[in-house]
Design a protein around this motif. Structure first.
Motif, PDB file in Angstrom:
ATOM      1  N   GLN A 133       0.829  -1.208  -0.147  1.00 52.78           N
ATOM      2  CA  GLN A 133       0.078   0.068  -0.119  1.00 52.78           C
ATOM      3  C   GLN A 133       0.796   1.134   0.082  1.00 52.78           C
ATOM      4  OE1 GLN A 133      -3.481  -0.162  -0.223  1.00 52.78           O
ATOM      5  NE2 GLN A 133      -3.122  -2.343  -0.564  1.00 52.78           N
ATOM      6  N   PRO A 134       0.476   2.206  -0.686  1.00 55.46           N
ATOM      7  CA  PRO A 134       1.503   3.413  -0.734  1.00 55.46           C
ATOM      8  C   PRO A 134       1.646   4.268   0.408  1.00 55.46           C
ATOM      9  CG  PRO A 134      -0.541   3.816  -1.962  1.00 55.46           C
ATOM     10  CD  PRO A 134      -0.540   2.440  -1.375  1.00 55.46           C
ATOM     11  N   THR A 135       0.679   4.185   1.311  1.00 59.23           N
ATOM     12  CA  THR A 135       0.880   4.772   2.577  1.00 59.23           C
ATOM     13  C   THR A 135       0.354   4.013   3.690  1.00 59.23           C
ATOM     14  OG1 THR A 135      -1.361   5.930   2.433  1.00 59.23           O
ATOM     15  CG2 THR A 135       0.194   7.067   1.142  1.00 59.23           C
ATOM     16  N   ARG A 136       0.784   4.575   5.086  1.00 61.20           N
ATOM     17  CA  ARG A 136       0.190   3.883   6.119  1.00 61.20           C
ATOM     18  C   ARG A 136      -1.166   3.890   6.122  1.00 61.20           C
ATOM     19  NH1 ARG A 136      -0.764   4.987  11.421  1.00 61.20           N
ATOM     20  NH2 ARG A 136       0.053   3.529  13.024  1.00 61.20           N
ATOM     21  N   GLU A 137      -1.545   5.159   6.094  1.00 64.48           N
ATOM     22  CA  GLU A 137      -3.086   5.372   5.909  1.00 64.48           C
ATOM     23  C   GLU A 137      -3.883   4.269   4.830  1.00 64.48           C
ATOM     24  OE1 GLU A 137      -0.964   7.963   5.739  1.00 64.48           O
ATOM     25  OE2 GLU A 137      -0.948   8.556   7.767  1.00 64.48           O
ATOM     26  N   ALA A 138      -3.330   3.946   3.886  1.00 66.05           N
ATOM     27  CA  ALA A 138      -4.030   3.300   2.743  1.00 66.05           C
ATOM     28  C   ALA A 138      -4.014   1.949   3.476  1.00 66.05           C
ATOM     29  CB  ALA A 138      -3.151   3.423   1.540  1.00 66.05           C
ATOM     30  N   ALA A 139      -2.911   1.400   4.062  1.00 68.84           N
ATOM     31  CA  ALA A 139      -2.541   0.131   4.497  1.00 68.84           C
ATOM     32  C   ALA A 139      -3.748  -0.073   5.574  1.00 68.84           C
ATOM     33  CB  ALA A 139      -1.454  -0.169   4.974  1.00 68.84           C
ATOM     34  N   LEU A 140      -3.927   0.880   6.396  1.00 72.65           N
ATOM     35  CA  LEU A 140      -4.706   0.717   7.532  1.00 72.65           C
ATOM     36  C   LEU A 140      -6.082   0.699   7.174  1.00 72.65           C
ATOM     37  CD1 LEU A 140      -3.182   3.033  10.396  1.00 72.65           C
ATOM     38  CD2 LEU A 140      -3.329   0.613  10.308  1.00 72.65           C
ATOM     39  N   GLN A 141      -6.533   1.582   6.285  1.00 75.19           N
ATOM     40  CA  GLN A 141      -7.783   1.616   5.647  1.00 75.19           C
ATOM     41  C   GLN A 141      -8.135   0.252   5.283  1.00 75.19           C
ATOM     42  OE1 GLN A 141      -9.878   4.102   6.123  1.00 75.19           O
ATOM     43  NE2 GLN A 141     -11.467   3.118   5.010  1.00 75.19           N
ATOM     44  N   CYS A 142      -7.178  -0.427   4.618  1.00 75.43           N
ATOM     45  CA  CYS A 142      -7.533  -1.510   3.633  1.00 75.43           C
ATOM     46  C   CYS A 142      -7.736  -2.657   4.837  1.00 75.43           C
ATOM     47  CB  CYS A 142      -6.343  -1.890   3.170  1.00 75.43           C
ATOM     48  SG  CYS A 142      -6.309  -3.604   1.857  1.00 75.43           S
ATOM     49  N   MET A 143      -7.127  -2.755   5.927  1.00 76.48           N
ATOM     50  CA  MET A 143      -7.313  -3.696   6.977  1.00 76.48           C
ATOM     51  C   MET A 143      -8.609  -3.462   7.494  1.00 76.48           C
ATOM     52  SD  MET A 143      -3.609  -3.563   8.893  1.00 76.48           S
ATOM     53  CE  MET A 143      -2.072  -4.543   8.267  1.00 76.48           C
ATOM     54  N   LYS A 144      -8.790  -2.087   7.822  1.00 74.61           N
ATOM     55  CA  LYS A 144     -10.445  -1.843   8.530  1.00 74.61           C
ATOM     56  C   LYS A 144     -11.327  -2.365   7.402  1.00 74.61           C
ATOM     57  CE  LYS A 144     -13.025   1.747   9.986  1.00 74.61           C
ATOM     58  NZ  LYS A 144     -13.090   3.470  10.513  1.00 74.61           N
ATOM     59  N   PHE A 145     -11.311  -2.168   6.388  1.00 68.24           N
ATOM     60  CA  PHE A 145     -12.235  -2.740   5.366  1.00 68.24           C
ATOM     61  C   PHE A 145     -12.386  -4.362   5.201  1.00 68.24           C
ATOM     62  CE2 PHE A 145     -13.468  -4.633   1.070  1.00 68.24           C
ATOM     63  CZ  PHE A 145     -14.720  -4.062   0.993  1.00 68.24           C
ATOM     64  N   GLN A 146     -11.244  -5.027   5.137  1.00 69.31           N
ATOM     65  CA  GLN A 146     -11.281  -6.473   5.397  1.00 69.31           C
ATOM     66  C   GLN A 146     -11.549  -6.813   6.737  1.00 69.31           C
ATOM     67  OE1 GLN A 146      -7.325  -8.037   4.308  1.00 69.31           O
ATOM     68  NE2 GLN A 146      -7.509  -7.184   2.261  1.00 69.31           N
ATOM     69  N   ALA A 147     -11.175  -6.258   7.958  1.00 71.42           N
ATOM     70  CA  ALA A 147     -11.759  -6.600   9.215  1.00 71.42           C
ATOM     71  C   ALA A 147     -13.434  -6.519   9.145  1.00 71.42           C
ATOM     72  CB  ALA A 147     -10.976  -5.815  10.234  1.00 71.42           C
ATOM     73  N   ALA A 148     -13.718  -5.372   8.831  1.00 73.00           N
ATOM     74  CA  ALA A 148     -15.484  -5.141   8.661  1.00 73.00           C
ATOM     75  C   ALA A 148     -15.934  -6.434   7.856  1.00 73.00           C
ATOM     76  CB  ALA A 148     -15.603  -4.147   8.302  1.00 73.00           C
ATOM     77  N   ARG A 149     -15.491  -6.727   6.706  1.00 74.26           N
ATOM     78  CA  ARG A 149     -15.943  -7.700   5.812  1.00 74.26           C
ATOM     79  C   ARG A 149     -15.952  -9.199   6.555  1.00 74.26           C
ATOM     80  NH1 ARG A 149     -19.047  -8.054   1.701  1.00 74.26           N
ATOM     81  NH2 ARG A 149     -17.817  -9.910   0.949  1.00 74.26           N
ATOM     82  N   PHE A 150     -14.879  -9.355   7.113  1.00 69.91           N
ATOM     83  CA  PHE A 150     -14.774 -10.533   7.993  1.00 69.91           C
ATOM     84  C   PHE A 150     -15.551 -10.903   9.021  1.00 69.91           C
ATOM     85  CE2 PHE A 150     -13.340 -13.635  11.092  1.00 69.91           C
ATOM     86  CZ  PHE A 150     -13.019 -14.746  10.438  1.00 69.91           C
ATOM     87  N   VAL A 151     -15.761  -9.844  10.017  1.00 68.70           N
ATOM     88  CA  VAL A 151     -16.764  -9.806  11.107  1.00 68.70           C
ATOM     89  C   VAL A 151     -18.131 -10.190  10.518  1.00 68.70           C
ATOM     90  CG1 VAL A 151     -17.709  -8.574  13.020  1.00 68.70           C
ATOM     91  CG2 VAL A 151     -15.045  -8.732  12.574  1.00 68.70           C
ATOM     92  N   GLU A 152     -18.464  -9.250   9.289  1.00 71.14           N
ATOM     93  CA  GLU A 152     -19.871  -9.322   8.902  1.00 71.14           C
ATOM     94  C   GLU A 152     -20.221 -10.871   8.459  1.00 71.14           C
ATOM     95  OE1 GLU A 152     -21.457  -7.656   4.847  1.00 71.14           O
ATOM     96  OE2 GLU A 152     -20.825  -6.123   5.968  1.00 71.14           O
ATOM     97  N   GLU A 153     -19.380 -11.479   7.638  1.00 72.14           N
ATOM     98  CA  GLU A 153     -19.519 -12.795   7.246  1.00 72.14           C
ATOM     99  C   GLU A 153     -19.313 -13.896   8.576  1.00 72.14           C
ATOM    100  OE1 GLU A 153     -19.692 -14.539   4.278  1.00 72.14           O
ATOM    101  OE2 GLU A 153     -20.240 -12.656   3.626  1.00 72.14           O
ATOM    102  N   TRP A 154     -18.574 -13.670   9.494  1.00 74.22           N
ATOM    103  CA  TRP A 154     -18.572 -14.524  10.780  1.00 74.22           C
ATOM    104  C   TRP A 154     -20.058 -14.372  11.362  1.00 74.22           C
ATOM    105  CZ3 TRP A 154     -14.571 -17.270  12.731  1.00 74.22           C
ATOM    106  CH2 TRP A 154     -14.993 -17.970  14.046  1.00 74.22           C
ATOM    107  N   SER A 155     -20.365 -13.056  11.547  1.00 77.93           N
ATOM    108  CA  SER A 155     -21.666 -12.849  12.485  1.00 77.93           C
ATOM    109  C   SER A 155     -22.657 -13.725  11.621  1.00 77.93           C
ATOM    110  CB  SER A 155     -21.777 -11.322  12.608  1.00 77.93           C
ATOM    111  OG  SER A 155     -20.918 -11.064  13.222  1.00 77.93           O
ATOM    112  N   SER A 156     -22.688 -13.386  10.075  1.00 77.83           N
ATOM    113  CA  SER A 156     -24.020 -14.060   9.338  1.00 77.83           C
ATOM    114  C   SER A 156     -23.836 -15.706   9.316  1.00 77.83           C
ATOM    115  CB  SER A 156     -23.973 -13.487   8.049  1.00 77.83           C
ATOM    116  OG  SER A 156     -22.808 -13.837   7.329  1.00 77.83           O
ATOM    117  N   ARG A 157     -22.662 -15.911   9.502  1.00 80.50           N
ATOM    118  CA  ARG A 157     -22.680 -17.542   9.419  1.00 80.50           C
ATOM    119  C   ARG A 157     -23.291 -18.308  10.813  1.00 80.50           C
ATOM    120  NH1 ARG A 157     -17.343 -19.205   6.312  1.00 80.50           N
ATOM    121  NH2 ARG A 157     -17.837 -18.349   4.365  1.00 80.50           N
ATOM    122  N   LEU A 158     -22.914 -17.182  11.800  1.00 75.21           N
ATOM    123  CA  LEU A 158     -23.398 -17.651  13.265  1.00 75.21           C
ATOM    124  C   LEU A 158     -24.955 -17.814  13.226  1.00 75.21           C
ATOM    125  CD1 LEU A 158     -20.850 -15.986  15.663  1.00 75.21           C
ATOM    126  CD2 LEU A 158     -21.024 -18.463  14.797  1.00 75.21           C
TER     127      LEU A 158
END
Length: 78
Positions: free
Chosen positions: A49-74
């Motif tokens: 990722q070109p910047t620290r902020e971009a890397a953190l934003q990417c992680m935040k997006f992926q984390a939210a998607r994972f939690v959403e999927e995890w919760s929907s499966r439960l």
């Protein structure tokens, strides 16, 4: 590289420890470990990722998607 807890506005019970590193090429890469309560659920990897902020934003997006999927499966009926 040391992990630091990040507030990604995750639901209660979830936490995220992030390790980021600046590569010699000038890009950021790292990993984020997602936990629910005391259980490690996922490790997200972010590369070039070109910047620290971009890397953190990417992680935040992926984390939210994972939690959403995890919760929907439960909540799906067996």
């Amino acid at each position: 590289m040391t992990a630091s807890l990040m507030d990604f506005d995750l639901p209660e019970g979830w936490s995220c420890a992030v390790e980021l590193e600046l590569a010699v090429e000038g890009v950021y890469a790292g990993r984020a470990e997602l936990r629910h309560e005391l259980t490690q659920c996922c490790v997200l990897v972010v590369t070039q990722q070109p910047t620290r902020e971009a890397a953190l934003q990417c992680m935040k997006f992926q984390a939210a998607r994972f939690v959403e999927e995890w919760s929907s499966r439960l909540t799906q009926p067996s």
